[in-house]
Structures are given as C-alpha cells and as structure tokens.
Write a protein that holds these residues in place. Structure first.
Motif, PDB file in Angstrom:
ATOM      1  N   GLN A 349       0.844  -1.205   0.000  1.00 40.01           N
ATOM      2  CA  GLN A 349       0.000   0.000   0.000  1.00 40.01           C
ATOM      3  C   GLN A 349       0.871   1.245   0.000  1.00 40.01           C
ATOM      4  N   ARG A 404       0.839  10.188  -5.351  1.00 40.32           N
ATOM      5  CA  ARG A 404       0.376   8.868  -4.916  1.00 40.32           C
ATOM      6  C   ARG A 404       0.270   7.920  -6.106  1.00 40.32           C
ATOM      7  N   GLU A 405      -0.258   8.411  -7.237  1.00 39.84           N
ATOM      8  CA  GLU A 405      -0.413   7.573  -8.424  1.00 39.84           C
ATOM      9  C   GLU A 405       0.937   7.154  -8.993  1.00 39.84           C
ATOM     10  N   ARG A 408       2.041   4.413  -6.728  1.00 38.95           N
ATOM     11  CA  ARG A 408       1.167   3.240  -6.845  1.00 38.95           C
ATOM     12  C   ARG A 408       1.463   2.445  -8.111  1.00 38.95           C
ATOM     13  N   ILE A 412       3.195  -0.885  -6.398  1.00 37.00           N
ATOM     14  CA  ILE A 412       2.233  -1.814  -5.807  1.00 37.00           C
ATOM     15  C   ILE A 412       2.451  -3.239  -6.326  1.00 37.00           C
ATOM     16  N   VAL A 531      -9.927   1.577  -9.442  1.00 33.28           N
ATOM     17  CA  VAL A 531      -8.783   1.382  -8.542  1.00 33.28           C
ATOM     18  C   VAL A 531      -9.339   1.173  -7.140  1.00 33.28           C
ATOM     19  N   GLU A 533      -9.399   1.703  -3.543  1.00 28.63           N
ATOM     20  CA  GLU A 533      -8.815   2.690  -2.641  1.00 28.63           C
ATOM     21  C   GLU A 533      -8.771   2.200  -1.197  1.00 28.63           C
ATOM     22  N   TYR A 534      -9.752   1.378  -0.799  1.00 30.56           N
ATOM     23  CA  TYR A 534      -9.798   0.944   0.592  1.00 30.56           C
ATOM     24  C   TYR A 534     -10.534  -0.379   0.673  1.00 30.56           C
ATOM     25  N   LEU A 591      -5.839  -4.355  -3.110  1.00 30.17           N
ATOM     26  CA  LEU A 591      -5.722  -2.994  -2.589  1.00 30.17           C
ATOM     27  C   LEU A 591      -4.799  -2.150  -3.453  1.00 30.17           C
ATOM     28  N   GLN A 592      -5.311  -0.990  -3.891  1.00 27.38           N
ATOM     29  CA  GLN A 592      -4.604  -0.024  -4.745  1.00 27.38           C
ATOM     30  C   GLN A 592      -4.179  -0.629  -6.083  1.00 27.38           C
ATOM     31  N   ARG A 593      -4.833  -1.712  -6.499  1.00 23.66           N
ATOM     32  CA  ARG A 593      -4.566  -2.290  -7.818  1.00 23.66           C
ATOM     33  C   ARG A 593      -5.637  -1.792  -8.802  1.00 23.66           C
ATOM     34  N   GLU A 594      -5.291  -1.882 -10.072  1.00 21.94           N
ATOM     35  CA  GLU A 594      -6.255  -1.561 -11.126  1.00 21.94           C
ATOM     36  C   GLU A 594      -7.083  -2.806 -11.402  1.00 21.94           C
TER      37      GLU A 594
END
Length: 911
Positions: A349, A404-405, A408, A412, A531, A533-534, A591-594
């Motif tokens: 993350q 952040r992107e 990520r 990630i 994406v 996010e949580y 998590l935080q994956r496309e």
C-alpha cells in the motif's frame, strides 16, 4: 621543546635545532616563523629575524575601520626576497642560532638549512642574490659572519644582482588587489578552471586567504561542502576556540600555508567565495573530513565539483572510527540488527505520497517512510478542515494525487529494497504540530532507482532541510537536493508556474439518490476500470472510477463473506471467524490495484453490488476457492455460478477454514436442463502476414489475393516509368502514401507518426507490419492505387478464448510459437465475437484443421479467457478442460502450479 638562550656576544653561541615537519612560514625576506614537533596539540610558534641584514617590507593593507590609514605597497624586491625564502624553506628542516634577544622578546640569529650549522646559510644566500642589504653600522672586526655578508654584498653589487641591478626595481612591486567589486562575476568568469595560488593565511581549518596568480588578487576562500570548528570572537575581543578548532587550523596550516596550490573557485554565496584547493598530495577538503576535523555542509555541497559522494564517504569513515569531532557519535541505526537495517519487501500500500506499507519475507507488515522528503501539503489544510469537513487530502491537496499515483503504478505488488537511514522518535502534539508515532525512514529502491529521488525529480515531493548537526537524514541526501534543483529549474510539478491540477471527485458512497442516478450508466458500461482505494472487509471495498471520476462503495456479488467486528448502537458486533483472514486476502490481492468491475445492482444504502476482476481472477471466486467465503443463493442467476459452486464443493471436501466443522448432508441433485443456442462456424481461408507482440495478427483474405497482386504489379510498373523525386514528399500523420520497404520494393502505407524528416513511422496497410523510415523512402500514392480502388488488405484480429501471460518471457514464448506455426501461411479463420479494437477469432491450420488457440492452451502457453455467452459454453468448456490438463502436467506457465491463486510475483506473473 626547550632551549637555553645566551645573549652575551662574547660567549659561545648555542645551536638551537628545531625539527620541523613540513611547516614553516616566511613573513618577509628577513623574518620566518618556525614550529617544533607537535606533542598533544599544535606546537608553539617562534619567530626568528635574520641578523645583520635587512630585506624590503612586504605590502600591508590599511587597518580596517581607520579611514586615515592607507595601504602600504611592496618595497622594491621585497616580494622577490620573500618568495626566494619561501621556495627554499617551506617544509624543510632548519636549525638556527640566536645572537640577540631584545627586551621585547624579539630574537635575531642565523638560520641554516639542514640539521646543523654546516648547512646553507640563508642570510648569505639572500645577500648573494641581491635581495637584501647588510647592516654595516657597528661592524665588529672579530665577527666573521658580518664580514662574510659584507663581502657577498659587494660581489652582488659588482654583478648587479637583484636590487643592485639597473632600473630601480619598480617593476618588482606587485599591484595587489584586496577587494573584488563583483565577486560573483569574477568567479563566473573563471569557469571553474583551476588557477595557481599561494595560501597566505589560514583563518580556521576551512577558511583561508589566498593570493591568486598572476594577477595578485588577495581573496578569502571558504572550502566548498565542509565546515571546521571555528574561533568565536567574544565581546572583549578575545577568541574562544570551539573543540578541535586549533587542531583543525594546524592541520590545514601544516599542509597548505604558503604552499603553491591550485584553486577551483566554484561559487559565490553572500559575497563569500567558495572553492576547492588542490594540492599535489591530495584534496584538503576530503582529508579534513576523513580525519574528523570537519563536517559536511549541505548548502555548499551542491557547488562542490569534485564529487559530493567522496565527501560523504570521507565523513562516514570518520564517524565510523569516532575520531575527533565525532568521538561521541552514535549512528542513527546503531541499535538495529543488519536484517532490520537492510531488507527486501513487497509493497502492499502507498500511504499519502511519502510512506509505504510493505510485507516482509517473514509475513510481517511494516510501514516505512521515504527518507528526507515531504509529500505535497496544503499550507491552509487545517483551515480547510474546519470549513469543509469533507476535506480529502488525496484529491484536494495539489499534486498529492499525482504523487500517490506515481508511487502506486511503480510499486504496488513489486519487490523493493529498503535501507533504513534513521528512526524518527515519536512526538507529542504541540501548539502548531500534530502528534506523530515513531517512524522508520528508509531509502527505497526498485531496479536500482531511488524512489524518493524519482519523486522529487518530477516535482511531486520536496526535500526536507535539516539543522547542520542533525544526522537523521537520507543516505542519498545530496542526490535528493540535486534532483530538487533540477525540478525547480525545469518547472516540474510543485515548482511549475502553471495552474495546479484540480481533481473534482464525486463521493457517491452512501449517497442513495446519486447512486440510483448512476446505476444505469454503470450497468450499461459492462466492465469498467477502477482502482481499489480501501478494503473495509473481505467483500466490501471503496473504489475510485477514473473515467467517471467518482468514489463508490462496492460489495462483491454471489458470496457470503464473514463479517468483521463493527460498532453498533447496541454495542460492538463480534467479528465472525476468518473475517480478518478474508479481509487480509482481499487487501493483498486488490488494494490499490487496477481492476475491472461489473455492476449488477445496488442496495438500500447506495452501495453497488457486482463482480470484481483482477487480471483474469474473479475476486468472489477466489475468496470461495480459498475457503474464506460461501456461495450466496443470489449467484445462481450469474454466469459465474458454476465456477463458484465447483470451488466451494472442493473446499467442503477438504474441510478448510470456514468449512472446518462442515458435515455433509444428503441432498437430492436437481439437474437444470436448458436449451443453448448453437455456435455458428463459418471458416474462411486467410493468409497470415504479420504477428504482433500482443498476439494480435494481420491476415489477408485469400479470395482478394489475386486483385492485390494485380494492383502491386501495375503500381510498380507505374513507379518504374515515373520514379518519384527523392525527398519531395512531405509526410503528415494519417496520410496514405507509398513506402519503399527493406527489400527495395514499393508498398502502400499509412503515416502513423512524424518525429522528423529522418524518422517517419509507417504502417503497411496490405501486410500489417510497421517500420520507421526517412522521407526519402516515401512517395505520394497515385489515385489509381488508393484504398478506393482496393481497400487495405491486412485486417487485424486477435485470438478468442485465450489470455496472454503478463510476463515478458512467457509472452515472448507464445509469440515465437505462433510465428513459427502460422506466419506467412494459409489458415482457416472464424469470427467468434467482437472486441474493443478488433474481432476475436479462432484459427485453424490449413492442413490438419487443428485449432491453433486450443493448441496453445494444451501446451500451457496461455490461459483461458472465460466467456459467459451461452452459445459459446461448449467451446469454452473444451478450452478449460485443456487448461486443466496443462495444469496437471505442469506445462510451461503452470510449471509452479496455479500462479493466479497464490499471488506468486516471484514467478514473474501479476495477478
């Protein structure tokens, strides 16, 4: 060093010998300063004046603050006398005799080169060269030294040496320049080239006064990148040395004072000239650091031209040996074991834009902060929070989302190397500062690239400035400062003068009315990109929809996942068994994956319900397959029901996790019989001409092959008759033209991109291949051969029912196999269904009629892309059965088992 001095001229003169270790200072042509051997600190100085002679006075600057005084120039031949002695004596061993000691303590005597009085008499050498005069008044007949000097002076006069030469000696007077009107321009004009100089004075270990040659500029130079302990001037005018200030000064004096050196003037900061002094025996800057006499200085390190990393390495060496100013030094990571100081971990993350949550090889989770950088922040953040309770830092702080992107997309799910630089202690809340827990700060690299440096270079973070004595900083701090300087110079990100990017992201979570309006749009869209996010629980997530720029709460369809603990009005709801394991599984996977989502419906609270796919894996099926969820009855009407029931039954049989206490009950099997629409096949012959790295391929219809051949023959005959003028064609993107291929023949093409006259990207419309050519190999397409006469013959297709591996090596194996089997050969092709960019087809070998795609599945080279259309289920089942056979045989991509189920990044596949 002790000496007995006798001032009685009639008594024998004792010889006082000083052993000098590479240090001596020449004040003028008749005065020198000597030092003995250092014992426990800098040795005391002693000035010796040469007896019975006089040399010219050296120039003196007017006293500062006294406007009545004036600069005093050199007397003729004074500087030459000083230089004669300097070059003869500096660094040499001398001995001397004291003849007279005045009441004021001044000592007069003779100085000899070497260990005793048999060496060269310095006074005699000066007089012999015509650089000094002899005091003849009061000459005693019994003094042979005075008689010898008079004799040598007479010889110099007759030989017209030095001051006895014709002309008066005005040409020997220097034009000394004590001040420089514009120091910055002066430094810039030298272009950082080494210039010759003499070090005239050492103020402290890192500040010297140098005479620049040949123009006689007298300048104060501070060593770039370092600072030594200094002498603090008190109110009463006395100077108090800091610890090791005197030792540092002596260290520099003994090596540089009155030495011939070269100086690189590197910058000018607030009228202070910064430079590096080069001596044949080494670089004094590095030596001071290595011996613990100096520390690195960030503000001037940036201008140092000899490699900042060398200075950091020298300082690090002194710290490790705890010498001098570092005698009490304790490393920031001294209490850490080696395994905790350097480790490899997997990024799970990205927190804000300066911290990462990583998973260690032990399975433990750890939060690490990127050393010495600060994520974008809003100066008025607290005010905004008060005014707008829905303040979202990720979207509302400029460049926070971009930062952040960047992290990520780069990190990630990837393995990174982390080196802990320091641990920032926990701090309590202050008046203007929030409380912070203890933070582990590290340098994180991936593929040799420092992530913090990459972030700063793009203007997506800034570098933290520290107090000079604060050692808790990145081990690559200089590189971070250099990256920030480049970002500022190029106007990147935070340093750009353009308007800051604004992210207007609508949060539909819990907004029932908005969700109702949005639902039909998502249902019609089919699979939408998102994406994660949580992750609230194993089956409840928050998604960011980039195309729709909104946030939604998403519930996984078709499963019943164990519930986590929740705060309810009546108390705390206890977590169900395996709820934490389910949430952890979902976090690690998505998590935080496309991902891709299919929205089917929504609940009363405005949460969307549907299916989530990540690189071919259905998350609902994956949770059931890992015995972390049960199949919900609502899945019966979905195309994934069979897959869900199949994996659930396998878990029941194994009695894993949530099925550990399961007892099988006999149930009557109900078989649902349904009529399925038959798959229609219409194979037609094609000629495969090109296969791309993505496994898309181009093919020509065999039926129109004769027309293409006729057109090519006519076109080439036309070109042979009327050849195009080389360089006359002006390429524009999208234009149809003729292009000369590597075989020397002309073909029809389309311009895809123009980089320059020498680099034009073209696509051969009848064969499907691409090439970069110069405009000299392009020509206008005659109307008789345009696409109106005969459409482009190369049509793009891709294989139906198969999914190509993400790993580059595995993908290359598939492409090589297909190229070997079908390129430049005639095959049979059937269109199965439409795709976003081209039709998806099955293709058969022309002779055996075997399915090429099915053969790839059987060999374990590709995965099956499951389609839910009913009329395709028969062929999809055949593909799936072949895939299971390849799995069982551990062929190619399945050689380590089903990599999609164990998230094995080390095998080179992404989930």
């Amino acid at each position: 060093l002790t000496a007995h001095l006798f001032v009685n001229n009639t008594s024998p003169k004792p010889t006082l010998r000083f052993i000098l270790f590479s240090f001596i200072q020449v004040l003028s042509g008749c005065a020198i300063i000597v030092r003995g051997q250092p014992r426990g600190g800098p040795p005391p100085e002693r000035q010796i004046n040469l007896s019975n002679m006089r040399a010219g006075a050296i120039a003196r600057r007017a006293a500062q603050g006294q406007p009545d005084t004036k600069d005093t120039p050199d007397e003729p031949w004074a500087f030459q006398a000083r230089e004669f002695l300097r070059k003869k004596l500096i660094g040499k061993e001398v001995c001397f005799t004291v003849e007279i000691r005045t009441s004021l303590g001044r000592e007069y005597g003779m100085v000899y080169l070497g260990k005793d009085t048999t060496g060269e008499n310095i006074a005699e050498s000066l007089v012999n060269e015509g650089l000094a005069t002899v005091r003849r008044e009061g000459i005693r007949g019994n003094n042979p030294d005075q008689a010898r000097l008079c004799e040598l002076e007479d010889q110099a006069k007759s030989s017209k040496k030095g001051m006895w030469s014709e002309g008066g000696g005005t040409h020997t007077i220097r034009d000394l320049k004590y001040t420089i009107e514009n120091p910055r321009n002066f430094v810039d004009s030298l272009h950082q080239k080494p210039i010759n100089a003499i070090i005239e004075h050492v103020r402290d270990g890192s500040v010297v006064r140098a005479l620049l040659l040949p123009d006689y500029y007298l300048v104060t130079v501070m060593l770039s990148g370092v600072k030594c302990p200094t002498f603090k001037r008190e109110a009463d005018g006395t100077e108090t040395p800091e610890p090791f200030a005197a030792e540092a000064k002596f260290f520099t004096e003994s090596r540089l004072l009155q030495r011939d050196v070269q100086i690189i003037l590197e910058s000018c900061h607030n009228q202070v000239i910064l430079g590096t002094i080069l001596h044949p025996n080494g670089n004094i800057t590095e030596l001071l650091l290595k011996e613990g006499f100096a520390r690195c200085v960030d503000w001037s390190m940036a201008v140092y031209t000899q490699g900042a990393e060398k200075l950091r390495a020298a300082e690090r060496s002194a710290k490790e040996r705890k010498v001098r100013i570092w005698k009490d030094y304790v490393a920031p990571t001294a209490n850490l074991d080696q395994k905790d100081r350097q480790f490899v971990a997997k990024v799970m993350q990205v927190v804000n834009a300066d911290a990462l949550v990583v998973k260690l090889n032990s399975g433990e989770y750890k939060t690490i902060h990127l050393s010495s950088i600060r994520a974008p922040r809003n100066e008025g953040e607290e005010k905004n929070k008060d005014k707008d309770k829905r303040f979202r830092p990720l979207y509302d702080i400029p460049y926070m989302f971009e930062a952040r992107e960047f992290l990520r997309k780069k990190l990630i799910g990837k393995k990174v190397s982390a080196t802990v630089d320091y641990i920032r202690a926990a701090t309590g809340p202050g008046e203007s500062t929030p409380a912070f827990a203890e933070r582990t700060c590290a340098t994180v690299t991936i593929g040799g690239i420092n992530i913090a440096e990459a972030l700063v270079s793009k203007g997506l973070a800034t570098v933290i400035r520290y107090r000079q004595d604060d050692d808790q900083r990145s081990s690559h701090y200089d590189e971070l400062l250099a990256a920030e300087a480049r970002a500022i110079k190029n106007g990147k990100g935070l340093h750009s003068k353009k308007e800051v990017p604004i992210h207007r992201v609508a949060d539909i979570s819990g907004e029932t009315q908005k969700a109702k309006q949005f639902l039909p749009f998502l249902q019609r869209a089919g699979r939408s990109e998102a994406v994660v996010e949580y992750v609230f629980s194993g089956s409840r997530l928050k998604l960011y929809m980039p195309k729709e720029t909104c946030l939604i709460t998403f519930l996984l369809a078709g499963i019943e996942c164990p519930r986590s603990s929740r705060n309810l009005p009546g108390g705390v709801q206890v977590a169900e068994p395996f709820s934490d394991e389910a949430m952890l599984f979902t976090k690690e996977l998505v998590l935080q994956r496309e991902v891709e989502v299919e929205v089917e419906s929504m609940d009363k609270a405005g949460n969307f319900i549907g299916w989530l796919h990540i690189e071919g894996v259905n998350l609902s099926v994956a949770l059931v397959e890992n015995a972390l969820s049960k199949v919900h009855f609502t899945a019966e009407r979905s195309p994934y029901y069979k897959a869900l029931v199949s994996v659930e039954e396998a878990c029941r049989q194994r009695k894993e996790k949530i099925w550990a206490n399961y007892e099988e009950k006999p149930v009557e099997e109900v078989v649902h019989v349904s009529e399925e629409k038959e798959r229609v096949t219409n194979y037609r012959p094609v000629y495969v001409t090109e296969i791309a790295d993505t496994l898309h391929f181009y093919a020509q219809d065999v039926e129109t092959g004769a027309q293409l051949e006729s057109l090519m023959e006519a076109m080439r005959a036309e070109i042979a008759t009327h050849p195009p003028v080389e360089g006359s064609y002006s390429a524009r993107r999208g234009d149809y033209c003729l292009a000369k291929f590597a075989d020397g023949e002309w073909y029809r093409a389309r311009v895809e991109k123009v980089e320059s006259q020498a680099k034009v990207h073209v696509f051969y419309i009848d064969y499907g291949n691409r090439e970069v050519v110069s405009t000299s190999r392009l020509a206008v397409m005659p109307p008789a051969f345009s696409t109106r006469t005969l459409p482009a013959q190369a049509t793009e297709y891709t294989f139906a029912f198969i999914q190509v591996p993400q790993d580059e090596d595995a993908r290359a194996d598939v492409v090589d196999c297909v190229v070997r089997d079908i390129q430049n050969s005639q095959c049979l092709l059937n269109v199965e269904y439409a795709g976003a960019t081209c039709p998806h087809v099955t293709i058969q070998f022309g002779d055996t009629k075997d399915d090429v795609g099915l053969g790839l599945v059987k060999e374990g080279l590709v995965m099956v892309d499951v389609r839910k259309e009913k009329h395709l289920q028969k062929i999809v089942t055949e593909y799936l059965n072949s895939q299971e056979s390849a799995k069982s045989a551990r062929l190619n991509i399945w050689r380590y088992g089903d990599f999609r189920a164990d998230d094995a990044d080390e095998f080179g596949y992404r989930r």
